[in-house]
Motif scaffolding. Structure first.
Motif, PDB file in Angstrom:
ATOM      1  N   HIS A  29      -7.395  -8.014   6.256  1.00  0.00           N
ATOM      2  CA  HIS A  29      -7.875  -8.409   4.930  1.00  0.00           C
ATOM      3  C   HIS A  29      -7.408  -9.801   4.570  1.00  0.00           C
ATOM      4  CE1 HIS A  29      -8.608  -4.068   3.307  1.00  0.00           C
ATOM      5  NE2 HIS A  29      -9.495  -4.450   4.192  1.00  0.00           N
ATOM      6  N   GLU A  30      -8.301 -10.577   3.965  1.00  0.00           N
ATOM      7  CA  GLU A  30      -7.953 -11.932   3.552  1.00  0.00           C
ATOM      8  C   GLU A  30      -7.153 -11.932   2.244  1.00  0.00           C
ATOM      9  OE1 GLU A  30      -9.068 -13.812   6.788  1.00  0.00           O
ATOM     10  OE2 GLU A  30      -8.392 -14.913   5.018  1.00  0.00           O
ATOM     11  N   TYR A  31      -7.518 -11.039   1.334  1.00  0.00           N
ATOM     12  CA  TYR A  31      -6.917 -11.031   0.004  1.00  0.00           C
ATOM     13  C   TYR A  31      -5.768 -10.032  -0.062  1.00  0.00           C
ATOM     14  CZ  TYR A  31      -6.575 -10.528  -5.095  1.00  0.00           C
ATOM     15  OH  TYR A  31      -6.125 -10.479  -6.396  1.00  0.00           O
ATOM     16  N   MET A  32      -4.621 -10.480  -0.568  1.00  0.00           N
ATOM     17  CA  MET A  32      -3.483  -9.603  -0.792  1.00  0.00           C
ATOM     18  C   MET A  32      -2.876  -9.925  -2.153  1.00  0.00           C
ATOM     19  SD  MET A  32      -1.652  -9.334   2.948  1.00  0.00           S
ATOM     20  CE  MET A  32      -0.698  -7.862   2.504  1.00  0.00           C
ATOM     21  N   SER A  33      -2.261  -8.925  -2.764  1.00  0.00           N
ATOM     22  CA  SER A  33      -1.749  -9.121  -4.121  1.00  0.00           C
ATOM     23  C   SER A  33      -0.575  -8.194  -4.383  1.00  0.00           C
ATOM     24  CB  SER A  33      -2.862  -8.865  -5.145  1.00  0.00           C
ATOM     25  OG  SER A  33      -3.438  -7.584  -4.953  1.00  0.00           O
ATOM     26  N   TRP A  34       0.212  -8.560  -5.376  1.00  0.00           N
ATOM     27  CA  TRP A  34       1.325  -7.740  -5.840  1.00  0.00           C
ATOM     28  C   TRP A  34       1.129  -7.410  -7.305  1.00  0.00           C
ATOM     29  CZ3 TRP A  34       5.063  -5.206  -3.420  1.00  0.00           C
ATOM     30  CH2 TRP A  34       5.425  -5.595  -2.119  1.00  0.00           C
ATOM     31  N   TYR A  35       1.339  -6.120  -7.630  1.00  0.00           N
ATOM     32  CA  TYR A  35       1.276  -5.635  -9.001  1.00  0.00           C
ATOM     33  C   TYR A  35       2.593  -4.959  -9.347  1.00  0.00           C
ATOM     34  CZ  TYR A  35      -3.842  -6.112  -9.130  1.00  0.00           C
ATOM     35  OH  TYR A  35      -5.123  -6.596  -9.115  1.00  0.00           O
ATOM     36  N   ARG A  36       2.894  -4.927 -10.617  1.00  0.00           N
ATOM     37  CA  ARG A  36       3.957  -4.062 -11.107  1.00  0.00           C
ATOM     38  C   ARG A  36       3.362  -3.065 -12.095  1.00  0.00           C
ATOM     39  NH1 ARG A  36       8.590  -6.945 -14.508  1.00  0.00           N
ATOM     40  NH2 ARG A  36       8.854  -4.783 -15.208  1.00  0.00           N
ATOM     41  N   LEU A  45      -0.752  -8.009 -12.600  1.00  0.00           N
ATOM     42  CA  LEU A  45      -0.746  -8.824 -11.395  1.00  0.00           C
ATOM     43  C   LEU A  45       0.390  -9.838 -11.436  1.00  0.00           C
ATOM     44  CD1 LEU A  45      -2.306  -9.539  -8.776  1.00  0.00           C
ATOM     45  CD2 LEU A  45      -3.611 -11.178 -10.159  1.00  0.00           C
ATOM     46  N   ILE A  46       1.165  -9.881 -10.348  1.00  0.00           N
ATOM     47  CA  ILE A  46       2.294 -10.814 -10.258  1.00  0.00           C
ATOM     48  C   ILE A  46       1.871 -12.093  -9.524  1.00  0.00           C
ATOM     49  CG2 ILE A  46       4.667 -11.111  -9.491  1.00  0.00           C
ATOM     50  CD1 ILE A  46       4.906  -8.038  -9.431  1.00  0.00           C
ATOM     51  N   HIS A  47       1.475 -11.942  -8.277  1.00  0.00           N
ATOM     52  CA  HIS A  47       0.995 -13.038  -7.449  1.00  0.00           C
ATOM     53  C   HIS A  47      -0.110 -12.525  -6.550  1.00  0.00           C
ATOM     54  CE1 HIS A  47       3.979 -16.244  -8.212  1.00  0.00           C
ATOM     55  NE2 HIS A  47       4.910 -15.314  -8.200  1.00  0.00           N
ATOM     56  N   TYR A  48      -0.924 -13.453  -6.058  1.00  0.00           N
ATOM     57  CA  TYR A  48      -1.953 -13.057  -5.119  1.00  0.00           C
ATOM     58  C   TYR A  48      -2.171 -14.160  -4.093  1.00  0.00           C
ATOM     59  CZ  TYR A  48      -5.250 -15.878  -7.910  1.00  0.00           C
ATOM     60  OH  TYR A  48      -5.898 -16.896  -8.564  1.00  0.00           O
ATOM     61  N   SER A  87      10.898  -1.544 -12.166  1.00  0.00           N
ATOM     62  CA  SER A  87       9.478  -1.213 -12.206  1.00  0.00           C
ATOM     63  C   SER A  87       9.088  -0.572 -10.880  1.00  0.00           C
ATOM     64  CB  SER A  87       8.653  -2.488 -12.431  1.00  0.00           C
ATOM     65  OG  SER A  87       7.299  -2.185 -12.632  1.00  0.00           O
ATOM     66  N   VAL A  88       7.834  -0.172 -10.802  1.00  0.00           N
ATOM     67  CA  VAL A  88       7.246   0.237  -9.522  1.00  0.00           C
ATOM     68  C   VAL A  88       6.312  -0.879  -9.085  1.00  0.00           C
ATOM     69  CG1 VAL A  88       5.919   1.948  -8.268  1.00  0.00           C
ATOM     70  CG2 VAL A  88       7.408   2.671 -10.145  1.00  0.00           C
ATOM     71  N   TYR A  89       6.493  -1.336  -7.864  1.00  0.00           N
ATOM     72  CA  TYR A  89       5.726  -2.459  -7.350  1.00  0.00           C
ATOM     73  C   TYR A  89       4.722  -1.977  -6.311  1.00  0.00           C
ATOM     74  CZ  TYR A  89       9.096  -5.407  -9.692  1.00  0.00           C
ATOM     75  OH  TYR A  89       9.862  -6.027 -10.650  1.00  0.00           O
ATOM     76  N   PHE A  90       3.494  -2.448  -6.464  1.00  0.00           N
ATOM     77  CA  PHE A  90       2.435  -2.096  -5.528  1.00  0.00           C
ATOM     78  C   PHE A  90       1.863  -3.360  -4.901  1.00  0.00           C
ATOM     79  CE2 PHE A  90       2.024   2.368  -6.088  1.00  0.00           C
ATOM     80  CZ  PHE A  90       2.383   2.623  -7.396  1.00  0.00           C
ATOM     81  N   CYS A  91       1.666  -3.270  -3.601  1.00  0.00           N
ATOM     82  CA  CYS A  91       0.939  -4.293  -2.871  1.00  0.00           C
ATOM     83  C   CYS A  91      -0.478  -3.776  -2.662  1.00  0.00           C
ATOM     84  CB  CYS A  91       1.628  -4.549  -1.539  1.00  0.00           C
ATOM     85  SG  CYS A  91       0.835  -5.774  -0.487  1.00  0.00           S
TER      86      CYS A  91
END
Lengths: 113, 110
Positions: A29-36, A45-48, A87-91
């Motif tokens: 996958h080209e797109y990746m992101s981090w959420y809390r 959304l934290i960073h992408y 927090s709970v962090y999701f990629c």
């Protein structure tokens, strides 16, 4: 068939400590992101990253750093942990930036004391 | 002010008792509206994308519909395994970054 893999699943830090949350995907996958995700709040959304070598800030970037040296990996760094980062962090990843479907990892539960 | 508002926050149903979850949005230039399911201790899992008013998507006991201001997730004859948090997100053309609502926690009692 791993998908998006996050490590560790649980982490306890003391205020001021640093650490890296790992995220890897095997779907090219080209797109990746981090959420809390915090109780009573939506995913924020934290960073992408839209590809290797390209990163950008999301809604809540302060206190976090990212880099994307390969397509597969997108680590999230906490430089000096604060209790507000508990927090709970999701990629999450998707085929491309405009893709409709995000694939999420199973999350990292972080507590900062 | 939230761009995406989900209601109710929590919903308890008896097995077989049909109901609907609501997702209202205030953004303009909607490109897509997404529904995800999230089980406890896990990441969200994609369910549906809706693109235009009047569109409907179905999967097993779930049906998602879209109007110009809101989306509904209808659950017909739910089972205990449908218990989860259901998240709604919107994607605006130009940004493409989805904005998530706070979710509806659904519990289905046997």
């Amino acid at each position: 068939n791993a998908g998006v893999t996050q490590t560790p699943k649980f982490q306890v830090l003391k205020t001021g400590q640093s650490m890296t949350l790992q995220c890897a995907q095997d779907m090219n996958h080209e797109y990746m992101s981090w959420y809390r995700q915090d109780p009573g709040m939506g995913l924020r959304l934290i960073h992408y990253s839209v590809g290797a070598g390209i990163t950008d800030q999301g809604e809540v970037p302060n206190g976090y750093n990212v880099s994307r040296s390969t397509t597969e990996d997108f680590p999230l760094r906490l430089l000096s942990a604060a209790p507000s980062q508990t927090s709970v962090y999701f990629c999450a990843s998707s085929v491309g930036f405009r893709s409709e479907k995000l694939f999420f990892g199973s999350g990292t539960q972080l507590s900062v004391l | 002010e939230d761009q995406v508002t989900q209601s109710p926050e929590a919903l308890r149903l008896q097995e077989g008792e049909s109901s609907s979850l609501n997702c209202s949005y205030t953004v303009s230039g909607l490109r897509g509206l997404f529904w995800y399911r999230q089980d406890p201790g896990k990441g969200p899992e994609f369910l549906f994308t809706l693109y235009s008013a009047g569109e409907e998507k179905e999967k097993e006991r779930l049906k998602a519909t879209l109007t110009k201001k809101e989306s509904f997730l209808h659950i017909t004859a739910p089972k205990p395994e449908d218990s989860a948090t259901y998240l709604c997100a919107v994607q605006v053309g130009g940004s493409y970054i989805p904005t998530f609502g706070r979710g509806t926690s659904l519990i289905v009692h046997p």
